[in-house]
Design a protein around this motif. Structure first.
Motif, PDB file in Angstrom:
ATOM      1  N   GLU A  72       0.831  -1.191   0.000  1.00  0.00           N
ATOM      2  CA  GLU A  72       0.000   0.000   0.000  1.00  0.00           C
ATOM      3  C   GLU A  72       0.870   1.247   0.000  1.00  0.00           C
ATOM      4  N   VAL A  73       0.574   2.142  -0.938  1.00  0.00           N
ATOM      5  CA  VAL A  73       1.308   3.398  -1.023  1.00  0.00           C
ATOM      6  C   VAL A  73       0.831   4.355   0.073  1.00  0.00           C
ATOM      7  N   GLN A  74       1.802   4.925   0.772  1.00  0.00           N
ATOM      8  CA  GLN A  74       1.466   5.916   1.790  1.00  0.00           C
ATOM      9  C   GLN A  74       2.446   7.069   1.763  1.00  0.00           C
ATOM     10  N   LEU A  75       1.908   8.262   1.921  1.00  0.00           N
ATOM     11  CA  LEU A  75       2.691   9.468   2.157  1.00  0.00           C
ATOM     12  C   LEU A  75       2.088  10.119   3.389  1.00  0.00           C
ATOM     13  N   GLN A  76       2.889  10.214   4.429  1.00  0.00           N
ATOM     14  CA  GLN A  76       2.396  10.709   5.717  1.00  0.00           C
ATOM     15  C   GLN A  76       3.087  12.023   6.047  1.00  0.00           C
ATOM     16  N   ALA A  77       2.334  13.111   5.955  1.00  0.00           N
ATOM     17  CA  ALA A  77       2.883  14.426   6.276  1.00  0.00           C
ATOM     18  C   ALA A  77       2.659  14.723   7.757  1.00  0.00           C
ATOM     19  N   SER A  78       3.646  15.356   8.369  1.00  0.00           N
ATOM     20  CA  SER A  78       3.530  15.719   9.779  1.00  0.00           C
ATOM     21  C   SER A  78       4.377  16.951  10.054  1.00  0.00           C
ATOM     22  N   GLY A  79       4.203  17.506  11.245  1.00  0.00           N
ATOM     23  CA  GLY A  79       5.029  18.624  11.673  1.00  0.00           C
ATOM     24  C   GLY A  79       4.344  19.972  11.667  1.00  0.00           C
ATOM     25  N   GLY A  80       3.116  20.022  11.201  1.00  0.00           N
ATOM     26  CA  GLY A  80       2.399  21.284  11.205  1.00  0.00           C
ATOM     27  C   GLY A  80       2.053  21.731  12.616  1.00  0.00           C
ATOM     28  N   GLY A  81       1.587  22.954  12.714  1.00  0.00           N
ATOM     29  CA  GLY A  81       1.208  23.484  14.011  1.00  0.00           C
ATOM     30  C   GLY A  81       0.994  24.971  13.956  1.00  0.00           C
ATOM     31  N   LEU A  82       0.888  25.566  15.135  1.00  0.00           N
ATOM     32  CA  LEU A  82       0.690  27.003  15.271  1.00  0.00           C
ATOM     33  C   LEU A  82       2.016  27.659  15.631  1.00  0.00           C
ATOM     34  N   VAL A  83       2.370  28.694  14.904  1.00  0.00           N
ATOM     35  CA  VAL A  83       3.635  29.396  15.152  1.00  0.00           C
ATOM     36  C   VAL A  83       3.425  30.882  14.922  1.00  0.00           C
ATOM     37  N   GLN A  84       4.191  31.681  15.630  1.00  0.00           N
ATOM     38  CA  GLN A  84       4.110  33.129  15.432  1.00  0.00           C
ATOM     39  C   GLN A  84       4.879  33.538  14.183  1.00  0.00           C
ATOM     40  N   ALA A  85       4.463  34.643  13.615  1.00  0.00           N
ATOM     41  CA  ALA A  85       5.179  35.190  12.463  1.00  0.00           C
ATOM     42  C   ALA A  85       6.656  35.357  12.811  1.00  0.00           C
ATOM     43  N   GLY A  86       7.500  34.982  11.870  1.00  0.00           N
ATOM     44  CA  GLY A  86       8.935  35.027  12.096  1.00  0.00           C
ATOM     45  C   GLY A  86       9.514  33.732  12.624  1.00  0.00           C
ATOM     46  N   GLY A  87       8.636  32.831  13.029  1.00  0.00           N
ATOM     47  CA  GLY A  87       9.081  31.561  13.574  1.00  0.00           C
ATOM     48  C   GLY A  87       9.397  30.534  12.514  1.00  0.00           C
ATOM     49  N   SER A  88       9.694  29.314  12.985  1.00  0.00           N
ATOM     50  CA  SER A  88      10.105  28.233  12.092  1.00  0.00           C
ATOM     51  C   SER A  88       9.344  26.954  12.398  1.00  0.00           C
ATOM     52  N   LEU A  89       9.196  26.140  11.379  1.00  0.00           N
ATOM     53  CA  LEU A  89       8.645  24.797  11.499  1.00  0.00           C
ATOM     54  C   LEU A  89       9.342  23.909  10.493  1.00  0.00           C
ATOM     55  N   THR A  90       9.421  22.628  10.822  1.00  0.00           N
ATOM     56  CA  THR A  90       9.915  21.642   9.869  1.00  0.00           C
ATOM     57  C   THR A  90       8.838  20.604   9.627  1.00  0.00           C
ATOM     58  N   LEU A  91       8.444  20.477   8.376  1.00  0.00           N
ATOM     59  CA  LEU A  91       7.484  19.453   7.992  1.00  0.00           C
ATOM     60  C   LEU A  91       8.239  18.212   7.545  1.00  0.00           C
ATOM     61  N   SER A  92       7.649  17.054   7.815  1.00  0.00           N
ATOM     62  CA  SER A  92       8.223  15.788   7.391  1.00  0.00           C
ATOM     63  C   SER A  92       7.209  15.019   6.560  1.00  0.00           C
ATOM     64  N   CYS A  93       7.718  14.270   5.614  1.00  0.00           N
ATOM     65  CA  CYS A  93       6.878  13.420   4.773  1.00  0.00           C
ATOM     66  C   CYS A  93       7.510  12.035   4.750  1.00  0.00           C
ATOM     67  N   ALA A  94       6.804  11.065   5.292  1.00  0.00           N
ATOM     68  CA  ALA A  94       7.281   9.685   5.340  1.00  0.00           C
ATOM     69  C   ALA A  94       6.601   8.886   4.241  1.00  0.00           C
ATOM     70  N   ALA A  95       7.389   8.200   3.431  1.00  0.00           N
ATOM     71  CA  ALA A  95       6.862   7.461   2.281  1.00  0.00           C
ATOM     72  C   ALA A  95       7.023   5.964   2.466  1.00  0.00           C
ATOM     73  N   SER A  96       6.101   5.223   1.892  1.00  0.00           N
ATOM     74  CA  SER A  96       6.199   3.765   1.885  1.00  0.00           C
ATOM     75  C   SER A  96       5.349   3.220   0.751  1.00  0.00           C
ATOM     76  N   GLY A  97       5.677   2.003   0.321  1.00  0.00           N
ATOM     77  CA  GLY A  97       4.855   1.322  -0.670  1.00  0.00           C
ATOM     78  C   GLY A  97       5.191   1.588  -2.114  1.00  0.00           C
ATOM     79  N   PHE A  98       6.264   2.346  -2.373  1.00  0.00           N
ATOM     80  CA  PHE A  98       6.707   2.565  -3.755  1.00  0.00           C
ATOM     81  C   PHE A  98       8.214   2.802  -3.741  1.00  0.00           C
ATOM     82  N   THR A  99       8.810   2.790  -4.930  1.00  0.00           N
ATOM     83  CA  THR A  99      10.263   2.939  -5.045  1.00  0.00           C
ATOM     84  C   THR A  99      10.609   4.412  -4.872  1.00  0.00           C
ATOM     85  N   PHE A 100      10.848   4.774  -3.646  1.00  0.00           N
ATOM     86  CA  PHE A 100      10.981   6.178  -3.266  1.00  0.00           C
ATOM     87  C   PHE A 100      12.030   6.916  -4.084  1.00  0.00           C
ATOM     88  N   GLU A 101      13.186   6.301  -4.303  1.00  0.00           N
ATOM     89  CA  GLU A 101      14.283   6.998  -4.954  1.00  0.00           C
ATOM     90  C   GLU A 101      13.992   7.340  -6.409  1.00  0.00           C
TER      91      GLU A 101
END
Length: 123
Positions: free
Chosen positions: A1-30
């Motif tokens: 089963e193909v999956q792409l799982q995004a995470s890392g969102g949230g609430l942040v003040q202007a000027g701040g930082s966030l890192t989003l992640s995307c985890a993949a499975s079920g296909f030839t990622f490269e």
């Protein structure tokens, strides 16, 4: 089963930082380019950034150039979006998507999509 799982969102003040992640499975990622799209309420979906499969060439929308950085780890089947100097106009649901070989500009050309993660930037 193909999956792409995004995470890392949230609430942040202007000027701040966030890192989003995307985890993949079920296909030839490269073999796939991975992009981040976003969609804000009442606005069209926008491709924010993309990283190609073979040479890892990076693409950025003008609106995020110099503030966002995309990277990938093929061994871990992960893609990251480091977002700095966030602005209220960056508020949106962010999706990761996979396209065979190249970074297509149109979302309709992407083969697989994740479920999205919400980023809210307060002023």
């Amino acid at each position: 089963e193909v999956q792409l799982q995004a995470s890392g969102g949230g609430l942040v003040q202007a000027g701040g930082s966030l890192t989003l992640s995307c985890a993949a499975s079920g296909f030839t990622f490269e073999d796939y380019a991975i992009a981040w799209f976003r969609q804000a309420p009442g606005k069209e979906r926008e491709r924010v950034s993309c990283i190609a499969s073979s040479d890892h060439k990076q693409y950025y929308a003008d609106s995020v150039k110099g503030r966002f950085t995309i990277s990938r780890d093929d061994a871990k089947k992960m893609v990251y979006l480091q977002m700095n100097s966030l602005r209220p106009e960056d508020t949106a649901v962010y999706y990761c998507a996979a396209d065979l070989w190249i970074c297509s500009t149109k979302g309709s050309q992407y083969d697989y999509w994740g479920q999205g993660t919400l980023v809210t930037v307060s002023s």
